[in-house]
Design a protein around this motif. Structure first.
Motif, short mmCIF file in Angstrom:
data_model
loop_
_atom_site.label_atom_id
_atom_site.label_comp_id
_atom_site.label_asym_id
_atom_site.label_seq_id
_atom_site.Cartn_x
_atom_site.Cartn_y
_atom_site.Cartn_z
N ARG A 147 0.85 -1.19 0.00
CA ARG A 147 0.00 0.00 0.00
C ARG A 147 0.88 1.24 0.00
N ALA A 149 0.53 4.85 0.18
CA ALA A 149 -0.36 5.97 0.47
C ALA A 149 0.45 7.23 0.74
N THR A 153 1.29 4.55 6.96
CA THR A 153 0.57 3.28 7.16
C THR A 153 1.56 2.25 7.70
N TRP A 155 2.56 -0.29 6.34
CA TRP A 155 3.44 -0.74 5.27
C TRP A 155 4.76 0.04 5.27
N ASP A 185 -6.27 -3.70 6.64
CA ASP A 185 -5.68 -3.03 5.49
C ASP A 185 -6.66 -3.03 4.32
N GLU A 188 -9.64 -0.62 5.03
CA GLU A 188 -9.31 0.80 4.88
C GLU A 188 -9.21 1.17 3.40
N ARG A 189 -8.71 0.25 2.57
CA ARG A 189 -8.66 0.53 1.14
C ARG A 189 -10.07 0.64 0.56
N GLU A 192 -11.37 4.05 1.50
CA GLU A 192 -10.77 5.12 0.72
C GLU A 192 -11.45 5.28 -0.63
N ILE A 224 -9.80 8.42 6.48
CA ILE A 224 -8.44 8.75 6.07
C ILE A 224 -7.86 9.90 6.87
N LYS A 227 -6.08 9.12 10.38
CA LYS A 227 -4.70 8.64 10.32
C LYS A 227 -3.75 9.75 9.87
N TYR A 228 -4.15 10.53 8.87
CA TYR A 228 -3.26 11.55 8.33
C TYR A 228 -3.02 12.66 9.34
N TYR A 287 -0.42 2.17 16.07
CA TYR A 287 -0.72 0.94 15.33
C TYR A 287 -0.34 -0.29 16.14
#
Length: 295
Positions: A147, A149, A153, A155, A185, A188-189, A192, A224, A227-228, A287
């Motif tokens: 992922r 982004a 994340t 990842w 995961d 969340e995708r 989005e 989103i 998290k951002y 996380y």
């Protein structure tokens, strides 16, 4: 991927009573407890009874405990749910399967760099069933599952672990036919991409029909943005970066969404004379804490 939407749910009281008895919870409190603990609310509103019953049906099907977040859910835009099973939950339903006889992993000798970390090009999950003469082998390629982004994340911090989880979960689906459940995961995708079309008359934020750019739905924005924002607050990301990312998806934010983003304050680290200044990766800590809580 499609979310779970339940229109007709017979024997509602029987199912609630089953969970109340199984986990020694007052039947009258089951729904209220789960609405506050097992549902990822993104618009400030509690999930509906139908959404909660949909989650209970899936939890009952797989024998998962929603009270300790072995399974929980996100709402989708059609008033259904996206059932989410944590990594430990996936491992448990695999090990509880009567035909489970073993699992192992193989890693490619070829590696590549991902954000400063060395990762394997592919990972194979090998699952042996008692009723099969040959094992089930599923290979997942890193470049197909990673992922990338514009916000932080797992990842970024744990790519090898995330890659292994992907291989394990896909192996479980093929070996045992697990369907209708997702890892976090994947969920969340889905969220989005879950953007309400601009011409949808049920969307209160819709623009005129001549404007083809969709409006970012509030529920998706919350998913989103939560998290951002953490990355912005510790100075790792910028507000401008978030706006650019939304625009790159071909969507527009509402005025209220823009106002919320503009209100994000960058937290500056405390400076102590004579000592080095460090900014902790709060997202990674959050996380890992979530993983621990879901264990």
């Amino acid at each position: 991927m499609s979310a779970t939407n339940v229109a007709l749910m017979p024997k509602k009281n029987n199912l609630i009573g089953k969970f109340a008895d199984k986990f020694n919870v007052d039947e009258k409190k089951v729904m209220d407890i789960l609405k506050s603990t097992a549902f990822k609310q993104r618009d400030g509103k509690p999930p509906s009874d139908d959404q909660m019953m949909a989650l209970l049906i899936v939890a009952d099907q797989y024998g998962l405990n929603p009270f300790v977040k072995e399974i929980y859910a996100y709402p989708d835009k059609s008033n259904g749910i996206v059932p989410v099973v944590g990594v430990d939950g996936w491992s448990r339903i695999m090990n509880d399967h009567t035909q489970m006889d073993g699992i192992e992993f193989r890693y490619s000798p070829e590696t590549t760099q991902h954000k400063g970390k060395l990762v394997h090009d592919w990972i194979e999950c090998i699952i042996t069933r008692k009723d099969r003469s040959k094992p089930i082998v599923v290979r997942e390629y890193f470049d197909e599952v990673v992922r990338n982004a514009s916000f932080a994340t797992p990842w970024d911090t744990h790519p090898k672990r995330m890659h292994r989880h992907k291989a394990e979960i896909q192996g479980a689906r093929i070996a045992f036919g697990f369907a209708g459940i997702y890892d976090e995961d994947e969920a969340e995708r889905i969220m989005e991409k879950d953007i309400t079309p601009l011409n949808d008359e049920t969307n209160p934020n819709a623009k005129n029909k001549d404007d083809k750019r969709p409006i970012l739905e509030d529920a998706t924005f919350k998913t989103i943005a939560d998290k951002y924002r953490e990355a912005v607050e510790i100075g790792k990301k910028t507000v401008e970066g978030f706006v650019a990312w939304v625009e790159s998806k071909g969507a527009d934010m509402t005025d209220s969404q823009k106002a919320e983003v503009a209100s994000w304050a960058v937290r500056k680290p405390d400076v102590v004379e004579g000592e080095a200044t460090a900014v902790d990766d709060d997202f990674t800590k959050a996380y890992e804490q979530t993983e621990s809580e879901n264990a």
